[in-house]
Design an enzyme around this catalytic site. Sequence first.
Site, PDB file in Angstrom:
ATOM      1  CE  LYS A  24      -3.780  -2.412   2.272  1.00  0.00           C
ATOM      2  NZ  LYS A  24      -4.427  -2.822   3.530  1.00  0.00           N
ATOM      3  CD  GLN A  49      -3.140  -4.380   6.709  1.00  0.00           C
ATOM      4  OE1 GLN A  49      -3.028  -3.460   5.907  1.00  0.00           O
ATOM      5  NE2 GLN A  49      -3.912  -5.429   6.485  1.00  0.00           N
ATOM      6  CG  ASP A  77      -9.414   0.165   5.459  1.00  0.00           C
ATOM      7  OD1 ASP A  77      -9.279  -0.161   4.266  1.00  0.00           O
ATOM      8  OD2 ASP A  77      -8.649  -0.195   6.372  1.00  0.00           O
TER       9      ASP A  77
END
Length: 293
Positions: A51, A95, A118
């Site tokens: 990412k 994460q 997200d």
Amino acid sequence: MKLIDGKSIAENVHNETKGRIAALSERGFRPGLAVILVGDDPASRAYVRSKDKRAAELGLHSVKHELPATASQDELVALVQSLNADPLVHGILVQSPPPPHIDEAAVVQAIDPRKDVDGFHPVNVAKLALDDPTGFVPCTPLGCLRLLAESGIPTAGANAVIVGRSMIVGKPMALLLMRRGQGGDATVTIAHSRSKDLTAITRRADIVIAAIGRPHFLGVDHISEGAVVIDVGINRVDAPGTPRGHRLVGDVDFDAVAERCAAITPVPGGVGPMTIAMLMSNTVTACERLANT
Ligand code: NDP
């Protein structure tokens, strides 16, 4: 059988994203993404690395925060709060999964929903359920939808079966496919570990989305002739004799199913690259929204 090439479709998305970044740049804005990794889970580390790498390649302001596995909940929340206040950061991602002593839901709730690229914050979950386009949609199901669209696979009226009911994939995928309009209008069934006779359920599907987390779980008996299969699963299996000693496989027995389905995503190179592409796109959206206020 058509192979749905996630890598090349993801590149199309990245090219669009580049154009949007250039337009923002002309107006004096540079989108920023902050990625937080807690602990040293190798798979999480690899995801964060890719990412961060892609964000840098696209010219985003990219910051990576690595906290030790011993980091406290308070430390993590304090870091999130400092990123909420940082004007250079438009998107924040923690994460998953964090170490077990961390309350992941509380950390997600600490993220400013306007920076929750997200799409896991309750405000954004609610906006998706309410068909409110001002929120953020989780990247993996958004990527699956894009794969279907770019492959010319109609969803209207299709029987879509999603195997898996997680908040990250299965549930938002169902909400997206049942939305009214383009990319939606499917008749959606969600199956999970308590579903009876999974084979009968998936065999009725025109579109199967597998998000289970079990290598090669769906076989040829689960898929009807001419169905479209989107394999979200990423499972590490032993592969003696290979340089790493393991390889990644999906939730679908690709070789067997490819024989009878109309289209299928490979693993790797299917949904995975799309998740990153949609994350970058969501980050740019966050910056565009700020720029337009
Ligand atoms: P979860 O473990 O959160 O959810 C798995 C789901 O599968 C659950 O709903 C579970 O049911 C269901 N399930 C488990 N066993 C069975 C079974 N025997 N029959 C039917 N259903 C079953 O996983 P995630 O949704 O987070 O991830 C799923 C997979 O997708 C993983 O391999 C993960 O690595 C991958 N993934 C890939 C991404 C990408 O970018 N490509 C991004 C995110 C995830 P129940 O709810 O009853 O337990």
